[in-house]
Design a protein around this motif. Sequence first.
Motif, PDB file in Angstrom:
ATOM      1  N   TYR A  15       0.625  -1.169  -0.070  1.00 20.51           N
ATOM      2  CA  TYR A  15       0.035  -0.088  -0.342  1.00 20.51           C
ATOM      3  C   TYR A  15       0.658   1.309  -0.041  1.00 20.51           C
ATOM      4  N   GLU A  16       1.761   1.276  -0.983  1.00 23.84           N
ATOM      5  CA  GLU A  16       2.526   2.548  -0.990  1.00 23.84           C
ATOM      6  C   GLU A  16       2.135   3.152  -2.331  1.00 23.84           C
ATOM      7  N   LYS A  18      -0.655   6.409  -3.712  1.00 26.01           N
ATOM      8  CA  LYS A  18      -1.156   7.875  -3.400  1.00 26.01           C
ATOM      9  C   LYS A  18      -2.129   7.758  -2.620  1.00 26.01           C
ATOM     10  N   ASP A  19      -3.104   7.013  -2.586  1.00 24.49           N
ATOM     11  CA  ASP A  19      -4.306   7.006  -1.622  1.00 24.49           C
ATOM     12  C   ASP A  19      -4.142   6.013  -0.586  1.00 24.49           C
ATOM     13  N   ALA A  20      -3.049   5.610  -0.242  1.00 19.65           N
ATOM     14  CA  ALA A  20      -3.104   4.389   1.001  1.00 19.65           C
ATOM     15  C   ALA A  20      -3.478   4.900   2.196  1.00 19.65           C
ATOM     16  N   GLU A  21      -3.413   6.030   2.754  1.00 21.52           N
ATOM     17  CA  GLU A  21      -4.023   6.604   3.819  1.00 21.52           C
ATOM     18  C   GLU A  21      -5.669   6.519   3.858  1.00 21.52           C
ATOM     19  N   LEU A  22      -6.250   6.597   2.339  1.00 19.82           N
ATOM     20  CA  LEU A  22      -7.632   6.591   2.472  1.00 19.82           C
ATOM     21  C   LEU A  22      -8.308   5.267   2.851  1.00 19.82           C
ATOM     22  N   SER A  24      -6.506   2.523   4.132  1.00 22.80           N
ATOM     23  CA  SER A  24      -6.347   2.023   5.453  1.00 22.80           C
ATOM     24  C   SER A  24      -7.303   1.896   6.515  1.00 22.80           C
ATOM     25  N   PRO A  25      -8.204   2.680   6.727  1.00 22.34           N
ATOM     26  CA  PRO A  25      -9.493   2.390   7.606  1.00 22.34           C
ATOM     27  C   PRO A  25     -10.523   1.189   6.972  1.00 22.34           C
ATOM     28  N   ARG A  28      -8.457  -2.208   7.539  1.00 19.94           N
ATOM     29  CA  ARG A  28      -8.649  -2.568   9.116  1.00 19.94           C
ATOM     30  C   ARG A  28     -10.211  -3.008   9.266  1.00 19.94           C
ATOM     31  N   ILE A  70     -11.636   2.459  -0.744  1.00 19.07           N
ATOM     32  CA  ILE A  70     -11.517   3.678  -0.103  1.00 19.07           C
ATOM     33  C   ILE A  70     -12.739   4.544  -0.032  1.00 19.07           C
TER      34      ILE A  70
END
Length: 98
Positions: A15-16, A18-22, A24-25, A28, A70
């Motif tokens: 998950y490297e 651009k939108d990886a942080e979107l 991640s939730p 999980r 996402i």
Amino acid sequence: MHDTALIVIDMINPYELKDAELLSPSVREALPAMRHLVTRARETGVEVSALDAHIRHLTAVVPPDAVAHIRRDLADAALQMMERNMNVEICAANEVRL
């Protein structure tokens, strides 16, 4: 020996992107159902494979509750596309026939 396999797609990815942080939730949120499905498959002797590939040539089942996304609306649209264009069966992780 089963004629069924569980293929976990795109979860070996670091998950490297651009939108990886979107994403991640949702990852999980999907992990418990995914983990449970993998455990059930292994307990029943169903082969479990992880890959990052297209599945058009396979008969496939996709459990929406074990799919990270996402945006839910885009995930739902992708599931509808897979169901229509790839003949993928859509059902909850606990309903997947192994």
